[in-house]
Design an enzyme around this catalytic site. Structure first.
Site, short mmCIF file in Angstrom:
data_model
loop_
_atom_site.label_atom_id
_atom_site.label_comp_id
_atom_site.label_asym_id
_atom_site.label_seq_id
_atom_site.Cartn_x
_atom_site.Cartn_y
_atom_site.Cartn_z
N ASP A 65 0.86 -1.20 0.00
CA ASP A 65 0.00 0.00 0.00
C ASP A 65 0.89 1.24 0.00
O ASP A 65 1.50 1.58 1.02
CB ASP A 65 -0.88 0.00 1.26
CG ASP A 65 -1.78 1.22 1.32
OD1 ASP A 65 -2.75 1.26 0.54
OD2 ASP A 65 -1.48 2.15 2.11
N TYR A 70 3.47 9.74 1.06
CA TYR A 70 4.41 9.09 1.99
C TYR A 70 5.86 9.46 1.66
O TYR A 70 6.78 9.13 2.40
CB TYR A 70 4.23 7.55 2.01
CG TYR A 70 2.83 7.10 2.40
CD1 TYR A 70 1.97 7.95 3.08
CD2 TYR A 70 2.36 5.83 2.07
CE1 TYR A 70 0.68 7.55 3.43
CE2 TYR A 70 1.08 5.42 2.42
CZ TYR A 70 0.24 6.30 3.09
OH TYR A 70 -1.03 5.89 3.43
N LYS A 98 -1.84 6.26 -4.29
CA LYS A 98 -2.97 7.17 -4.00
C LYS A 98 -2.70 8.58 -4.49
O LYS A 98 -1.56 9.07 -4.42
CB LYS A 98 -3.23 7.23 -2.48
CG LYS A 98 -3.32 5.88 -1.81
CD LYS A 98 -3.74 6.00 -0.35
CE LYS A 98 -3.52 4.69 0.39
NZ LYS A 98 -2.13 4.53 0.86
N HIS A 131 -7.02 9.55 -2.10
CA HIS A 131 -6.58 9.37 -0.71
C HIS A 131 -7.60 9.91 0.30
O HIS A 131 -7.90 9.27 1.30
CB HIS A 131 -5.23 10.06 -0.54
CG HIS A 131 -4.37 9.48 0.53
ND1 HIS A 131 -3.00 9.36 0.42
CD2 HIS A 131 -4.67 8.97 1.75
CE1 HIS A 131 -2.52 8.81 1.52
NE2 HIS A 131 -3.50 8.57 2.33
N1 LIG Z 1 -5.69 5.73 3.44
C1 LIG Z 1 -5.31 6.42 4.49
O1 LIG Z 1 -5.75 7.56 4.71
C2 LIG Z 1 -4.31 5.83 5.45
C3 LIG Z 1 -4.17 6.40 6.74
C4 LIG Z 1 -3.26 5.79 7.61
C5 LIG Z 1 -2.52 4.69 7.21
N2 LIG Z 1 -2.67 4.17 5.94
C6 LIG Z 1 -1.91 2.96 5.50
O2 LIG Z 1 -2.08 1.97 6.50
C7 LIG Z 1 -0.80 1.46 6.88
C8 LIG Z 1 -0.85 0.93 8.31
O3 LIG Z 1 -1.22 1.93 9.24
P1 LIG Z 1 -0.20 2.44 10.36
O4 LIG Z 1 1.19 2.21 9.89
O5 LIG Z 1 -0.60 3.83 10.71
O6 LIG Z 1 -0.57 1.57 11.64
P2 LIG Z 1 -0.52 0.01 12.05
O7 LIG Z 1 -0.20 -0.83 10.88
O8 LIG Z 1 -1.75 -0.23 12.82
O9 LIG Z 1 0.68 0.01 13.08
C9 LIG Z 1 2.02 0.01 12.69
C10 LIG Z 1 2.88 -0.06 13.95
O10 LIG Z 1 2.66 -1.33 14.58
C11 LIG Z 1 3.90 -1.94 14.91
N3 LIG Z 1 3.80 -3.38 14.62
C12 LIG Z 1 3.49 -3.96 13.43
N4 LIG Z 1 3.45 -5.31 13.55
C13 LIG Z 1 3.77 -5.58 14.83
C14 LIG Z 1 3.93 -6.79 15.54
N5 LIG Z 1 3.72 -7.98 14.97
N6 LIG Z 1 4.30 -6.72 16.84
C15 LIG Z 1 4.48 -5.53 17.44
N7 LIG Z 1 4.35 -4.34 16.81
C16 LIG Z 1 4.00 -4.36 15.52
C17 LIG Z 1 4.92 -1.29 14.02
O11 LIG Z 1 6.15 -1.18 14.71
P3 LIG Z 1 7.50 -1.86 14.08
O12 LIG Z 1 7.82 -1.06 12.85
O13 LIG Z 1 8.50 -1.69 15.17
O14 LIG Z 1 7.15 -3.29 13.79
C18 LIG Z 1 4.36 0.09 13.74
O15 LIG Z 1 4.79 1.04 14.69
C19 LIG Z 1 0.13 2.66 6.66
O16 LIG Z 1 1.49 2.29 6.61
C20 LIG Z 1 -0.40 3.20 5.33
O17 LIG Z 1 0.09 2.41 4.26
C21 LIG Z 1 -3.58 4.72 5.08
#
Ligand SMILES: NC(=O)c1ccc[n+]([C@@H]2O[C@H](COP(=O)([O-])OP(=O)(O)OC[C@H]3O[C@@H](n4cnc5c(N)ncnc54)[C@H](OP(=O)(O)O)[C@@H]3O)[C@@H](O)[C@H]2O)c1
Length: 346
Positions: A65, A70, A98, A131
């Site tokens: 994604d 980004y 996006k 987005h």
């Molecule tokens: N469309 C939109 O408006 C929008 C908005 C927000 C996000 N997004 C997309 O969604 C993706 C995911 O959202 P996000 O990155 O905000 O949050 P998330 O995936 O809920 O959380 C990521 C965090 O969780 C930790 N993590 C991941 N796997 C883990 C595990 N197995 N054990 C422990 N910790 C773990 C990671 O730390 P480590 O790196 O230390 O593992 C990182 O800090 C984004 O990267 C982006 O591509 C889209």
């Protein structure tokens, strides 16, 4: 969270991508039911995200994604080039990007997609999303009180002009599917009424403390796949996306109890629940050990019906990505972005 394992060469274990569940889209295309997020938030740099992408492909991830905002698509693109040079064919990958909010103008949509393709080193995308449904720009890394002087509400006629260009991208073969993100039911109602090419997915915030059952059911009923962002509750999200009321999914007693029983990190339970419920989570991890645990989680032993019921019961309606920086009136509350009274806020 340990960051000890950082390079693809250190990853000795992988999951067969054929074992990963697939979502069948309205076109018949198959999208892997888990993807890797690539938003490094404000603290994981472009190079580290690019390394995470390479490591993820080596361990069996095929869905990524991406987004121009980004600010790492060129580095991630270099990883895709190496991944494909290493023998993984383009058709085995599912790559989304996006359109950012400052590129909604009719003349900007096609060039913006071409720029992402260029940066990502691809001939086509599998999915290109709008987005946010607002053309409201905010500077990268800004603070929560930042507002664009030109910010406006959702104006359907304007959104449709953007969408017509999105449809053209499909006609031109630059993307195989188009989709939305951060939409609400009232906005989707209008888009579904007027679209020539319907959104294949809606990317939306989804995690145990924010399950959005009404929107989740709505999109599925209309043949739109829900892609779930922040599936772990985004523990690394930027400061501007934190408020004192926010809850922590991975500390919820129900999640912790299931994690302890299965010997997994609570984050993995969130990812397993997401796939089993029927959404496509896109967890980010800069740590290959965590990324591998998430991928393994979705091919491992399923959660029990009781686990699924217990997690369904812990929805706290806690939206983390409130979008304050996109508001268009002074003293407006973030709820205005989400049409909570059932009508589009103007
Ligand atoms: N469309 C939109 O408006 C929008 C908005 C927000 C996000 N997004 C997309 O969604 C993706 C995911 O959202 P996000 O990155 O905000 O949050 P998330 O995936 O809920 O959380 C990521 C965090 O969780 C930790 N993590 C991941 N796997 C883990 C595990 N197995 N054990 C422990 N910790 C773990 C990671 O730390 P480590 O790196 O230390 O593992 C990182 O800090 C984004 O990267 C982006 O591509 C889209």
């Amino acid at each position: 969270m340990s960051n000890r394992v950082n390079s693809v060469s250190e990853i000795r274990e992988s999951v067969d991508p054929k074992l990963v569940p697939q979502r069948v889209l309205a076109t018949g295309a198959q999208m892997p039911a888990i993807g890797l997020g690539t938003f490094g938030s404000d603290h994981v740099g472009a190079e580290q995200v690019a390394q995470a992408v390479k490591a993820a492909a080596a361990m069996g991830y095929r869905h990524f994604d991406c987004a121009s905002v980004y600010r790492n698509e060129d580095r991630v693109g270099e990883s895709f080039r190496q991944i494909m040079a290493g023998g993984i064919a383009r058709r085995e990958l599912w790559i989304a990007s996006k359109l950012w909010n400052n590129k909604h103008a009719e003349s900007d949509v096609i060039p913006s997609c071409r720029q992402s393709l260029d940066d990502l080193g691809l001939d086509y995308l599998d999915m290109y999303l709008v987005h946010w449904p607002f053309p409201n720009f905010h500077p990268p890394g800004c603070d929560v009180s930042s507002r664009s002087p030109n910010a406006r509400p959702y104006i359907h006629g304007e959104f449709m002009k953007t969408w017509r260009q999105m449809e053209k991208l499909v006609d031109l073969g630059l993307t195989r599917h188009i989709g939305t993100s951060n939409m609400t039911i009232p906005k989707l109602e209008l888009l579904l009424r007027d679209a020539r090419i319907r959104p294949a997915v809606n990317e939306m915030e989804l995690h145990p403390h924010f399950q959005q059952p009404e929107l989740f059911d709505y999109v599925r009923r209309h043949g739109i796949e829900p892609v779930g962002y922040c599936p772990i509750g985004s523990p690394g999200r930027p400061e501007r996306d934190r408020t004192p009321e926010d809850t922590v999914d991975t500390e919820d007693p129900a999640i912790v109890r299931i994690a302890q029983r299965l010997g997994l990190h609570p984050a993995v339970v969130c990812v397993k629940w997401a796939v089993q419920r029927g959404q496509t989570p896109i967890p980010f991890s800069a740590n290959p050990r965590n990324a591998l645990a998430n991928l393994r989680g979705v091919v491992g032993e399923p959660l029990t019906a009781e686990d699924m019921r217990d997690i369904a019961a812990i929805d706290r309606h806690c939206r983390l990505i409130k979008g304050q920086v996109f508001l268009w009136k002074p003293d407006q509350s973030w709820e205005a972005l989400w049409d909570q009274n059932g009508a589009i806020e103007t």
